[in-house]
Write a protein that holds these residues in place. Structure first.
Motif, PDB file in Angstrom:
ATOM      1  N   VAL A  61      10.327 -50.999   0.040  1.00 51.19           N
ATOM      2  CA  VAL A  61       9.891 -50.751  -1.307  1.00 51.19           C
ATOM      3  C   VAL A  61      10.629 -49.571  -1.782  1.00 51.19           C
ATOM      4  O   VAL A  61      10.476 -48.455  -1.567  1.00 51.19           O
ATOM      5  CB  VAL A  61       8.310 -50.410  -1.166  1.00 51.19           C
ATOM      6  CG1 VAL A  61       7.643 -50.025  -2.615  1.00 51.19           C
ATOM      7  CG2 VAL A  61       7.627 -51.539  -0.458  1.00 51.19           C
ATOM      8  N   GLY A  62      11.278 -49.768  -2.955  1.00 52.99           N
ATOM      9  CA  GLY A  62      12.045 -48.670  -3.762  1.00 52.99           C
ATOM     10  C   GLY A  62      11.181 -47.952  -4.644  1.00 52.99           C
ATOM     11  O   GLY A  62      10.027 -47.922  -4.929  1.00 52.99           O
ATOM     12  N   ARG A  63      12.025 -47.576  -5.692  1.00 52.77           N
ATOM     13  CA  ARG A  63      11.438 -46.678  -7.034  1.00 52.77           C
ATOM     14  C   ARG A  63      10.597 -47.347  -7.795  1.00 52.77           C
ATOM     15  O   ARG A  63       9.682 -46.898  -8.223  1.00 52.77           O
ATOM     16  CB  ARG A  63      12.742 -46.342  -7.686  1.00 52.77           C
ATOM     17  CG  ARG A  63      13.268 -45.032  -7.163  1.00 52.77           C
ATOM     18  CD  ARG A  63      14.206 -44.555  -8.351  1.00 52.77           C
ATOM     19  NE  ARG A  63      15.540 -45.403  -7.900  1.00 52.77           N
ATOM     20  CZ  ARG A  63      16.756 -45.325  -8.242  1.00 52.77           C
ATOM     21  NH1 ARG A  63      17.044 -44.212  -8.768  1.00 52.77           N
ATOM     22  NH2 ARG A  63      17.627 -46.302  -7.922  1.00 52.77           N
ATOM     23  N   GLU A  64      10.657 -48.508  -7.915  1.00 51.85           N
ATOM     24  CA  GLU A  64       9.876 -49.514  -8.665  1.00 51.85           C
ATOM     25  C   GLU A  64       8.476 -49.663  -8.274  1.00 51.85           C
ATOM     26  O   GLU A  64       7.560 -50.069  -8.920  1.00 51.85           O
ATOM     27  CB  GLU A  64      10.398 -50.779  -9.070  1.00 51.85           C
ATOM     28  CG  GLU A  64      11.816 -50.646  -9.659  1.00 51.85           C
ATOM     29  CD  GLU A  64      11.823 -50.026 -11.276  1.00 51.85           C
ATOM     30  OE1 GLU A  64      10.829 -50.129 -11.905  1.00 51.85           O
ATOM     31  OE2 GLU A  64      12.488 -49.241 -11.666  1.00 51.85           O
ATOM     32  N   GLY A  65       8.345 -49.439  -6.808  1.00 54.94           N
ATOM     33  CA  GLY A  65       7.160 -49.466  -6.290  1.00 54.94           C
ATOM     34  C   GLY A  65       6.866 -51.027  -6.228  1.00 54.94           C
ATOM     35  O   GLY A  65       7.597 -51.720  -5.577  1.00 54.94           O
ATOM     36  N   VAL A  66       5.372 -51.449  -5.932  1.00 60.56           N
ATOM     37  CA  VAL A  66       5.140 -52.786  -5.979  1.00 60.56           C
ATOM     38  C   VAL A  66       5.210 -53.681  -6.896  1.00 60.56           C
ATOM     39  O   VAL A  66       4.587 -53.292  -7.883  1.00 60.56           O
ATOM     40  CB  VAL A  66       3.469 -52.556  -5.466  1.00 60.56           C
ATOM     41  CG1 VAL A  66       2.918 -54.167  -5.143  1.00 60.56           C
ATOM     42  CG2 VAL A  66       3.030 -51.797  -4.240  1.00 60.56           C
ATOM     43  N   THR A  67       6.249 -54.520  -6.715  1.00 60.39           N
ATOM     44  CA  THR A  67       6.553 -55.404  -7.748  1.00 60.39           C
ATOM     45  C   THR A  67       6.296 -56.884  -7.376  1.00 60.39           C
ATOM     46  O   THR A  67       5.905 -57.001  -6.319  1.00 60.39           O
ATOM     47  CB  THR A  67       7.861 -55.319  -8.204  1.00 60.39           C
ATOM     48  OG1 THR A  67       8.761 -55.722  -6.953  1.00 60.39           O
ATOM     49  CG2 THR A  67       8.490 -53.998  -8.571  1.00 60.39           C
ATOM     50  N   ALA A  68       6.144 -57.764  -8.382  1.00 60.49           N
ATOM     51  CA  ALA A  68       5.928 -59.220  -7.872  1.00 60.49           C
ATOM     52  C   ALA A  68       7.012 -59.649  -6.824  1.00 60.49           C
ATOM     53  O   ALA A  68       6.866 -60.354  -5.905  1.00 60.49           O
ATOM     54  CB  ALA A  68       6.193 -60.101  -8.989  1.00 60.49           C
ATOM     55  N   THR A  69       8.267 -59.207  -7.068  1.00 61.12           N
ATOM     56  CA  THR A  69       9.374 -59.535  -5.763  1.00 61.12           C
ATOM     57  C   THR A  69       9.053 -59.123  -4.553  1.00 61.12           C
ATOM     58  O   THR A  69       9.085 -59.657  -3.566  1.00 61.12           O
ATOM     59  CB  THR A  69      10.692 -58.957  -6.406  1.00 61.12           C
ATOM     60  OG1 THR A  69      10.896 -59.297  -7.698  1.00 61.12           O
ATOM     61  CG2 THR A  69      11.698 -59.493  -5.602  1.00 61.12           C
TER      62      THR A  69
END
Length: 100
Positions: free
Chosen positions: A27-35
Motif C-alpha cells: 500500500v503506497g502513498r495513495e493509501g487504500v485504492t480500488a486497485t
C-alpha cells in the motif's frame, strides 16, 4: 462474506506460517485504492494467507489502514509487525475445484 473469527491458537499457527511469506501487496502513498482492494481480494482468494506492507510511517494511521483493509476485504487481521500486516481469509473450495 463474513469476517472469519480466529482463536488464539489459530492466530499463532497462522503467524508462524506467515513468517515465511514475502509481502505480496504494498500500500503506497495513495493509501487504500480500488486497485489495492482488488489485488488484496485476488491474493486472498488464491492463497488464503497473505502479507501486506504499508508505506505509511505514522503508527496510528497505519493501524487504521490495516483495520480498514481487513473490513473491506472481509478478512481477519492476524497480526502486525511494524509496517507489515498478515491477513487471512479461508479459500472458497467451490471456486477452485472444476465442476464434475
Amino acid at each position: 462474506m463474513t469476517t472469519p473469527s480466529l482463536t488464539g491458537a489459530e492466530r499463532r499457527v497462522l503467524r508462524s506460517e506467515g513468517q515465511l511469506l514475502e509481502a505480496s501487496v504494498t500500500v503506497g502513498r495513495e493509501g487504500v485504492t480500488a486497485t489495492v482492494i482488488r489485488e488484496l481480494n485476488s491474493q486472498l482468494s488464491r492463497n488464503g494467507l497473505i502479507k501486506v506492507r504499508a508505506g505509511e510511517t505514522d503508527r496510528k494511521a497505519r493501524e487504521a489502514l490495516f483495520a480498514e483493509l481487513a473490513t473491506l476485504t472481509s478478512s481477519a487481521l492476524v497480526g502486525t509487525v511494524g509496517r507489515t500486516a498478515l491477513y487471512y481469509r479461508p479459500i472458497d473450495d467451490a471456486s477452485q475445484s472444476p465442476e464434475q
